[in-house]
Design a protein around this motif. Structure first.
Motif, PDB file in Angstrom:
ATOM      1  N   THR A  19       0.826  -1.205   0.000  1.00 17.29           N
ATOM      2  CA  THR A  19       0.000   0.000   0.000  1.00 17.29           C
ATOM      3  C   THR A  19       0.860   1.254   0.000  1.00 17.29           C
ATOM      4  O   THR A  19       0.600   2.210  -0.749  1.00 17.29           O
ATOM      5  N   PHE A  20       1.925   1.262   0.818  1.00 17.47           N
ATOM      6  CA  PHE A  20       2.807   2.426   0.846  1.00 17.47           C
ATOM      7  C   PHE A  20       3.456   2.647  -0.515  1.00 17.47           C
ATOM      8  O   PHE A  20       3.446   3.745  -1.060  1.00 17.47           O
ATOM      9  N   TRP A  21       4.042   1.596  -1.087  1.00 18.46           N
ATOM     10  CA  TRP A  21       4.767   1.762  -2.346  1.00 18.46           C
ATOM     11  C   TRP A  21       3.828   2.034  -3.512  1.00 18.46           C
ATOM     12  O   TRP A  21       4.215   2.698  -4.486  1.00 18.46           O
ATOM     13  N   LEU A  22       2.568   1.577  -3.439  1.00 23.47           N
ATOM     14  CA  LEU A  22       1.586   1.983  -4.451  1.00 23.47           C
ATOM     15  C   LEU A  22       1.361   3.490  -4.392  1.00 23.47           C
ATOM     16  O   LEU A  22       1.209   4.151  -5.423  1.00 23.47           O
ATOM     17  N   ALA A  23       1.335   4.039  -3.173  1.00 25.91           N
ATOM     18  CA  ALA A  23       1.185   5.491  -3.020  1.00 25.91           C
ATOM     19  C   ALA A  23       2.438   6.229  -3.474  1.00 25.91           C
ATOM     20  O   ALA A  23       2.363   7.304  -4.065  1.00 25.91           O
ATOM     21  N   ALA A  24       3.601   5.635  -3.219  1.00 32.30           N
ATOM     22  CA  ALA A  24       4.864   6.301  -3.536  1.00 32.30           C
ATOM     23  C   ALA A  24       5.163   6.318  -5.029  1.00 32.30           C
ATOM     24  O   ALA A  24       5.726   7.289  -5.541  1.00 32.30           O
ATOM     25  N   GLY A 109      14.294  22.013  -7.573  1.00 27.01           N
ATOM     26  CA  GLY A 109      14.430  20.615  -7.193  1.00 27.01           C
ATOM     27  C   GLY A 109      14.140  20.388  -5.722  1.00 27.01           C
ATOM     28  O   GLY A 109      13.435  19.439  -5.361  1.00 27.01           O
ATOM     29  N   ARG A 110      14.683  21.259  -4.874  1.00 29.20           N
ATOM     30  CA  ARG A 110      14.415  21.117  -3.429  1.00 29.20           C
ATOM     31  C   ARG A 110      12.927  21.273  -3.144  1.00 29.20           C
ATOM     32  O   ARG A 110      12.365  20.537  -2.334  1.00 29.20           O
ATOM     33  N   ALA A 111      12.274  22.229  -3.810  1.00 28.74           N
ATOM     34  CA  ALA A 111      10.832  22.430  -3.600  1.00 28.74           C
ATOM     35  C   ALA A 111      10.048  21.196  -4.036  1.00 28.74           C
ATOM     36  O   ALA A 111       9.127  20.752  -3.334  1.00 28.74           O
ATOM     37  N   ARG A 112      10.414  20.621  -5.178  1.00 30.03           N
ATOM     38  CA  ARG A 112       9.731  19.412  -5.664  1.00 30.03           C
ATOM     39  C   ARG A 112       9.985  18.244  -4.726  1.00 30.03           C
ATOM     40  O   ARG A 112       9.092  17.474  -4.404  1.00 30.03           O
ATOM     41  N   GLN A 113      11.232  18.094  -4.250  1.00 33.02           N
ATOM     42  CA  GLN A 113      11.557  17.019  -3.313  1.00 33.02           C
ATOM     43  C   GLN A 113      10.760  17.180  -2.020  1.00 33.02           C
ATOM     44  O   GLN A 113      10.234  16.201  -1.477  1.00 33.02           O
ATOM     45  N   ASP A 114      10.676  18.408  -1.519  1.00 28.82           N
ATOM     46  CA  ASP A 114       9.929  18.659  -0.277  1.00 28.82           C
ATOM     47  C   ASP A 114       8.451  18.319  -0.444  1.00 28.82           C
ATOM     48  O   ASP A 114       7.837  17.737   0.454  1.00 28.82           O
ATOM     49  N   ALA A 115       7.874  18.688  -1.598  1.00 27.51           N
ATOM     50  CA  ALA A 115       6.463  18.384  -1.850  1.00 27.51           C
ATOM     51  C   ALA A 115       6.247  16.870  -1.909  1.00 27.51           C
ATOM     52  O   ALA A 115       5.279  16.342  -1.342  1.00 27.51           O
ATOM     53  N   GLU A 116       7.154  16.170  -2.577  1.00 26.99           N
ATOM     54  CA  GLU A 116       7.047  14.714  -2.668  1.00 26.99           C
ATOM     55  C   GLU A 116       7.225  14.086  -1.286  1.00 26.99           C
ATOM     56  O   GLU A 116       6.513  13.150  -0.916  1.00 26.99           O
ATOM     57  N   ALA A 117       8.167  14.596  -0.502  1.00 28.33           N
ATOM     58  CA  ALA A 117       8.376  14.072   0.849  1.00 28.33           C
ATOM     59  C   ALA A 117       7.135  14.257   1.702  1.00 28.33           C
ATOM     60  O   ALA A 117       6.749  13.344   2.442  1.00 28.33           O
ATOM     61  N   LYS A 118       6.484  15.412   1.613  1.00 33.90           N
ATOM     62  CA  LYS A 118       5.260  15.644   2.388  1.00 33.90           C
ATOM     63  C   LYS A 118       4.191  14.621   2.013  1.00 33.90           C
ATOM     64  O   LYS A 118       3.530  14.034   2.873  1.00 33.90           O
ATOM     65  N   ARG A 119       4.033  14.394   0.713  1.00 28.96           N
ATOM     66  CA  ARG A 119       3.041  13.418   0.244  1.00 28.96           C
ATOM     67  C   ARG A 119       3.341  12.029   0.808  1.00 28.96           C
ATOM     68  O   ARG A 119       2.444  11.324   1.274  1.00 28.96           O
ATOM     69  N   LEU A 120       4.623  11.655   0.820  1.00 26.31           N
ATOM     70  CA  LEU A 120       4.987  10.325   1.291  1.00 26.31           C
ATOM     71  C   LEU A 120       4.959  10.217   2.814  1.00 26.31           C
ATOM     72  O   LEU A 120       4.650   9.157   3.355  1.00 26.31           O
ATOM     73  N   ALA A 123       1.677   9.325   3.687  1.00 25.18           N
ATOM     74  CA  ALA A 123       1.418   7.912   3.415  1.00 25.18           C
ATOM     75  C   ALA A 123       2.127   6.985   4.401  1.00 25.18           C
ATOM     76  O   ALA A 123       1.974   5.773   4.324  1.00 25.18           O
ATOM     77  N   GLY A 124       2.935   7.565   5.320  1.00 24.13           N
ATOM     78  CA  GLY A 124       3.584   6.752   6.354  1.00 24.13           C
ATOM     79  C   GLY A 124       5.093   6.782   6.381  1.00 24.13           C
ATOM     80  O   GLY A 124       5.706   6.147   7.231  1.00 24.13           O
ATOM     81  N   ALA A 125       5.732   7.498   5.457  1.00 31.17           N
ATOM     82  CA  ALA A 125       7.198   7.582   5.435  1.00 31.17           C
ATOM     83  C   ALA A 125       7.700   8.497   6.544  1.00 31.17           C
ATOM     84  O   ALA A 125       6.942   9.274   7.129  1.00 31.17           O
ATOM     85  N   THR A 126       9.000   8.427   6.796  1.00 28.11           N
ATOM     86  CA  THR A 126       9.680   9.292   7.752  1.00 28.11           C
ATOM     87  C   THR A 126      10.869   9.937   7.044  1.00 28.11           C
ATOM     88  O   THR A 126      11.643   9.241   6.385  1.00 28.11           O
TER      89      THR A 126
END
Length: 153
Positions: A19-24, A109-120, A123-126
């Motif tokens: 489920t996590f990796w489907l979201a990622a 790139g940092r802004a895109r990475q931060d947005a992706e990190a927030k989304r993940l 979904a349960g990532a740290t």
């Protein structure tokens, strides 16, 4: 001879990991999932995967041994999750990179990475840390729901 490659995660909860990796990873799904439903949806005509397993005579003790997620375009490797009894105890020596900022300036790139990190994280990532690179860029190191490291580049 050319071989196909799959990635395999040893884990304790195959459903949680899948489920996590489907979201990622956009564009992956469970084999047999309803193509008109969201990723991971049970096959058409079934309310749950348990209903599908019951209808197909799959014994309960075999239902949580593994999961596979597949790339719906058929161009990326399958990812397989296999149930194991032991906990993860050390840093993994192989990890996945999610390439979210390719072709962007370091700031974009940092802004895109931060947005992706927030989304993940939702979904349960740290988030573990940001690693700064000599060229002015950076990447983020995260852990999935069972502590496996991966990067957002």
């Amino acid at each position: 001879m050319v071989y196909a490659v799959s990635f395999v995660f040893d884990c304790q909860d195959v459903d949680r990991m899948a489920t996590f990796w489907l979201a990622a990873l956009e564009g992956y799904d469970l084999p047999g999932s309803d193509p008109d439903g969201p990723p991971g949806a049970p096959p058409a005509g079934f309310a749950t995967w348990e209903d599908w397993a019951d209808a197909n005579g799959i014994p309960e003790h075999l239902r949580y041994q593994s999961r596979t997620i597949i790339d719906t375009t058929g161009t990326r490797p399958d990812i397989f999750f296999m149930a194991v009894p032991e906990d993860k105890v050390v840093k993994n020596r192989v990890h996945l990179d999610i390439r979210a900022s390719r072709g962007l300036s370091p700031e974009e790139g940092r802004a895109r990475q931060d947005a992706e990190a927030k989304r993940l994280v939702d979904a349960g990532a740290t988030v573990v840390r940001r690693v700064h690179q000599d060229d002015g860029g950076s990447h983020l190191v995260l852990q999935d729901v069972e502590g496996n490291e991966f990067c957002i580049t």
